[in-house]
Design a protein around this motif. Sequence first.
Motif, PDB file in Angstrom:
ATOM      1  N   GLY A 101     -28.152 -39.201   3.844  1.00 34.74           N
ATOM      2  CA  GLY A 101     -28.987 -38.087   3.420  1.00 34.74           C
ATOM      3  C   GLY A 101     -28.216 -36.816   3.112  1.00 34.74           C
ATOM      4  O   GLY A 101     -28.809 -35.734   3.037  1.00 34.74           O
ATOM      5  N   ALA A 102     -26.900 -36.933   2.941  1.00 36.28           N
ATOM      6  CA  ALA A 102     -26.091 -35.754   2.639  1.00 36.28           C
ATOM      7  C   ALA A 102     -26.493 -35.169   1.287  1.00 36.28           C
ATOM      8  O   ALA A 102     -26.884 -35.889   0.371  1.00 36.28           O
ATOM      9  N   ARG A 103     -26.360 -33.856   1.166  1.00 29.76           N
ATOM     10  CA  ARG A 103     -26.808 -33.162  -0.038  1.00 29.76           C
ATOM     11  C   ARG A 103     -25.672 -32.672  -0.925  1.00 29.76           C
ATOM     12  O   ARG A 103     -25.866 -32.440  -2.107  1.00 29.76           O
ATOM     13  N   ARG A 104     -24.473 -32.475  -0.359  1.00 28.30           N
ATOM     14  CA  ARG A 104     -23.377 -31.928  -1.143  1.00 28.30           C
ATOM     15  C   ARG A 104     -22.065 -32.623  -0.813  1.00 28.30           C
ATOM     16  O   ARG A 104     -21.869 -33.130   0.293  1.00 28.30           O
ATOM     17  N   LEU A 105     -21.154 -32.635  -1.789  1.00 23.56           N
ATOM     18  CA  LEU A 105     -19.786 -33.101  -1.624  1.00 23.56           C
ATOM     19  C   LEU A 105     -18.865 -31.930  -1.908  1.00 23.56           C
ATOM     20  O   LEU A 105     -19.001 -31.266  -2.939  1.00 23.56           O
ATOM     21  N   SER A 106     -17.918 -31.659  -1.005  1.00 23.10           N
ATOM     22  CA  SER A 106     -16.998 -30.534  -1.180  1.00 23.10           C
ATOM     23  C   SER A 106     -15.682 -31.008  -1.789  1.00 23.10           C
ATOM     24  O   SER A 106     -15.111 -32.005  -1.344  1.00 23.10           O
ATOM     25  N   VAL A 107     -15.200 -30.259  -2.795  1.00 22.50           N
ATOM     26  CA  VAL A 107     -13.961 -30.616  -3.483  1.00 22.50           C
ATOM     27  C   VAL A 107     -13.147 -29.358  -3.748  1.00 22.50           C
ATOM     28  O   VAL A 107     -13.651 -28.236  -3.668  1.00 22.50           O
ATOM     29  N   CYS A 108     -11.866 -29.550  -4.079  1.00 20.86           N
ATOM     30  CA  CYS A 108     -11.051 -28.451  -4.599  1.00 20.86           C
ATOM     31  C   CYS A 108     -10.400 -28.921  -5.898  1.00 20.86           C
ATOM     32  O   CYS A 108     -10.317 -30.126  -6.169  1.00 20.86           O
ATOM     33  N   GLY A 109      -9.947 -27.974  -6.699  1.00 23.86           N
ATOM     34  CA  GLY A 109      -9.344 -28.291  -7.986  1.00 23.86           C
ATOM     35  C   GLY A 109      -7.852 -28.054  -7.976  1.00 23.86           C
ATOM     36  O   GLY A 109      -7.403 -26.924  -7.744  1.00 23.86           O
ATOM     37  N   ASP A 110      -7.068 -29.112  -8.222  1.00 22.16           N
ATOM     38  CA  ASP A 110      -5.610 -28.971  -8.197  1.00 22.16           C
ATOM     39  C   ASP A 110      -4.967 -29.681  -9.382  1.00 22.16           C
ATOM     40  O   ASP A 110      -3.955 -30.362  -9.236  1.00 22.16           O
ATOM     41  N   ASP A 111      -5.566 -29.504 -10.546  1.00 20.86           N
ATOM     42  CA  ASP A 111      -5.043 -30.064 -11.784  1.00 20.86           C
ATOM     43  C   ASP A 111      -4.715 -28.914 -12.729  1.00 20.86           C
ATOM     44  O   ASP A 111      -5.599 -28.129 -13.091  1.00 20.86           O
ATOM     45  N   PRO A 112      -3.446 -28.770 -13.167  1.00 19.19           N
ATOM     46  CA  PRO A 112      -3.091 -27.665 -14.069  1.00 19.19           C
ATOM     47  C   PRO A 112      -3.700 -27.795 -15.460  1.00 19.19           C
ATOM     48  O   PRO A 112      -3.764 -26.811 -16.197  1.00 19.19           O
ATOM     49  N   ASP A 113      -4.150 -29.013 -15.825  1.00 16.31           N
ATOM     50  CA  ASP A 113      -4.818 -29.221 -17.108  1.00 16.31           C
ATOM     51  C   ASP A 113      -6.287 -28.859 -16.936  1.00 16.31           C
ATOM     52  O   ASP A 113      -7.090 -29.653 -16.433  1.00 16.31           O
ATOM     53  N   LEU A 114      -6.667 -27.639 -17.341  1.00 19.07           N
ATOM     54  CA  LEU A 114      -8.004 -27.131 -17.082  1.00 19.07           C
ATOM     55  C   LEU A 114      -9.082 -27.981 -17.741  1.00 19.07           C
ATOM     56  O   LEU A 114     -10.127 -28.244 -17.147  1.00 19.07           O
TER      57      LEU A 114
END
Length: 278
Positions: A101-114
Amino acid sequence: MIIAKDAPLGLAHFTVLEVPPLDLVSLAARIGYAAVGLRLHPAFPGAPYYTIPVGSNAMREMRERMQGEGVSVYDIEFVIIDPDFAATRLTAILESAGELGARRLSVCGDDPDLGRLEANFAKLCDLAAGFGMGVDLECMAWRQVSSFPEAIRVVEAAGRPNGGALVDALHLSRTGGSPSDLKAVPSQRIRSAQLCDAPATRPGSTEAIIEEARSRRLPPGHGDLPLCELLAMLPDDVCLSVEVPMDSTAPAEARARHVFEATQTLFESCRVQDLQSP
């Protein structure tokens, strides 16, 4: 955001990461937390995490424990979107998250190709939507997405309705941001916020910033971050949790209780300030 006296508060797993999910639910219930986050994916190579496969005894026991204790799972963490990222590798984790029943997934962005980063974030949002979930992009000083405005730009470029930017009090401060950065952001892009505290002065090196984020945070109200101002800028329907990993020998439950009580004291202080403001 107006903080009600009975405002629900979540406990991020990183606060007491040594506690397995089943025990985390019971610990949270005893203290008064309404929800927990779960670390079902390693935040970095070698970092601890847990698995709760769909159809397993662990899943059955977890669902029973959640129902019995009255504690929900709000979010799942933590995923790094790097150059080698492929959203489909997360299908099993999202299946587990959906079952919980989770509502969100947390991520970070670490790709130099925007462009690639934006495309991969969009693909992950699409995949998560199939499990009734959204995705929150979190900025960190040592990642490519290193500020809150940058996180919002990625989310807006991806253009997915279930995409958002996570507001973490420490990361907002250490990436040069302030509560005023939230003013121009559409409220639907801010679904989740994590509270902690820290000294006003930013650590002098990237290594020190990472160490502070991973083991030297302070309970809300025990440092100098403008937390009342931040709370005032958050949307009224945002989900609040505390993420306070500390270098402490105190038992996990004692740490989690201390953080909970400190946060309630902070909430009361913010309410008083709000009443006294002209």
